[in-house]
Design a protein around this motif. Structure first.
Motif, short mmCIF file in Angstrom:
data_model
loop_
_atom_site.label_atom_id
_atom_site.label_comp_id
_atom_site.label_asym_id
_atom_site.label_seq_id
_atom_site.Cartn_x
_atom_site.Cartn_y
_atom_site.Cartn_z
N PRO A 191 56.23 20.88 19.50
CA PRO A 191 56.06 20.13 18.26
C PRO A 191 57.39 20.09 17.49
O PRO A 191 58.11 21.09 17.45
N ALA A 192 57.72 18.93 16.94
CA ALA A 192 59.05 18.69 16.36
C ALA A 192 59.38 19.68 15.24
O ALA A 192 60.53 20.10 15.09
N ASP A 193 58.39 20.09 14.44
CA ASP A 193 58.68 20.94 13.27
C ASP A 193 58.65 22.43 13.59
O ASP A 193 58.74 23.27 12.71
N LEU A 194 58.54 22.75 14.88
CA LEU A 194 58.40 24.15 15.25
C LEU A 194 59.76 24.76 15.55
O LEU A 194 60.50 24.31 16.41
N GLU A 195 60.09 25.83 14.79
CA GLU A 195 61.35 26.52 15.05
C GLU A 195 61.03 27.90 15.59
O GLU A 195 60.58 28.78 14.87
N LEU A 196 61.25 28.08 16.90
CA LEU A 196 60.91 29.35 17.53
C LEU A 196 62.10 30.28 17.49
O LEU A 196 63.15 29.99 18.04
N LYS A 197 61.92 31.42 16.84
CA LYS A 197 63.02 32.36 16.72
C LYS A 197 62.52 33.78 16.93
O LYS A 197 61.53 34.18 16.35
N ALA A 198 63.23 34.53 17.72
CA ALA A 198 62.88 35.94 17.88
C ALA A 198 63.37 36.68 16.64
O ALA A 198 64.34 36.26 16.01
N TYR A 199 62.73 37.79 16.30
CA TYR A 199 63.14 38.56 15.15
C TYR A 199 64.47 39.23 15.41
O TYR A 199 64.70 39.79 16.46
#
Ligand code: ADP
Ligand code: MG
Length: 322
Positions: free
Chosen positions: A309-317
């Motif tokens: 999804p375009a608005d999804l920013e996946l980031k590890a902590y």
């Protein structure tokens, strides 16, 4: 209650697996001959890793469980641990519950508390854990090879869901679903038996504490390989399965605190992996494979790139991310 009374009352139990436990300047360990000592430290800081009002019994369990999880990730067997504790005050009710949770976890995994340090200060819990692993058989992050299969234990994302719920970002309607998410966050089960059963089978392994994508990246860097992950194969709890795609992906790919194992093994070991899982009573799921190109690719069922999804920013902590 002074410092020494506190240590005696709440943290002194007989130690069975070491030569000398609490009470002297050092504890003494005697690992079996032919074994290496596996050592790891994990610190939990109030306001950073947990809310200061967290149920102390659950906190005691988790303080040790996250360290046991590091032993599991190497294929090591628990031996003993030390506990460095900073407390704002000697609250007897809190100490009673915290130590109960801590020792419940310690006894469940046959791991002795053999020493530590106790000081006054902002609430901070630091465990150093010692385990044993047969010489040369620890499972490192650096052993993944091209075309190895990638696996994870248990289900992913439930702890992240629990955290979102406590933060007020996600509302869960049913009480049983709430309880399951909280349980995943506060009472992770270290996968010790599975880790040990995977000696000689897994080529690389780690435990997932900061989210699958971020942690898997450590295996890729250490092994100098890439990976293809089949997003629809990721193991989810019944509740997460029913949730919107963005929440599902956020929790399973980038949610922290899973404490599940992620490991690689040659395809020729597929049946042995399943056997190891059955013997240790823990579900494992095949989620992808190792590649030569040093990238992390997400694909759908037909192998086509997965459209996030375009608005999804996946980031590890990452504590010091800018
Ligand atoms: P020292 O001053 O020699 O470092 P301490 O007075 O700090 O020793 O501790 C006394 C004993 O109690 C030591 O054996 C130490 O390992 C143990 N100890 C201190 N705090 C804890 C704790 N929170 N849990 C378990 N053992 C502890
Ligand atoms: Mg000391």
């Amino acid at each position: 209650m002074d410092e020494f009374e506190l240590i005696r009352r709440y943290f002194t139990r007989s130690a069975n697996k070491v030569s000398l436990g609490i009470g002297d300047d050092c504890a003494l360990l005697s690992p079996r001959s032919g074994y290496e000592l596996a050592v790891s430290t994990d610190m939990l800081v109030a306001g950073r890793h947990f809310f200061p009002d967290t149920d102390p019994e659950a906190l005691g369990w988790k303080t040790l469980a996250v360290n046991l999880s590091d032993l599991a990730a190497m294929g090591a067997e628990p031996l003993a641990f030390t506990l460095a504790l900073a407390l704002p005050e000697a609250n007897e009710d809190w100490l009673e519950k915290f130590s109960r949770g801590l020792f419940t976890c310690a006894e469940a995994h046959n791991c002795d508390l053999i020493g530590g340090d106790t000081t006054r200060g902002p609430l901070n819990l630091c465990v150093t854990i010692f385990g044993e692993v047969p010489q040369g058989r620890a499972i490192l992050r650096s052993g993944a090879r091209i075309s190895d299969e990638v696996w994870v234990s248990g289900t992913l994302g439930d702890a992240a869901l629990g955290l979102r719920m406590l933060q007020g970002f996600t509302v869960i309607d049913k009480a049983t679903d709430c309880a399951a998410a909280l349980h995943a966050l506060q009472r992770p089960t270290p996968r010790i038996a599975l880790g040990m059963a995977l000696r000689g089978i897994a080529t690389a392994m780690l435990d997932i504490s900061d989210g699958l994508l971020g942690d898997l990246d450590h295996i890729l860097s250490a092994s100098e390989v890439g990976v293809v992950i089949q997003v629809d194969a990721l193991p989810l709890s019944a509740y997460l399965t029913t949730q919107a795609e963005a929440l599902r992906l956020q929790c399973t790919l980038a949610g922290g605190d899973d404490y599940e194992l992620c490991f690689t093994a040659p395809a020729s070991m597929h049946t042995q992996v399943e056997l190891a899982a059955r013997q240790s009573g823990i579900k494992v799921t095949h989620i992808g494979h190792i590649t030569a190109v040093s990238t992390l690719a997400l694909v759908n069922d037909n192998g086509a790139p997965y459209a996030l999804p375009a608005d999804l920013e996946l980031k590890a902590y990452n504590h010091f991310a800018r």
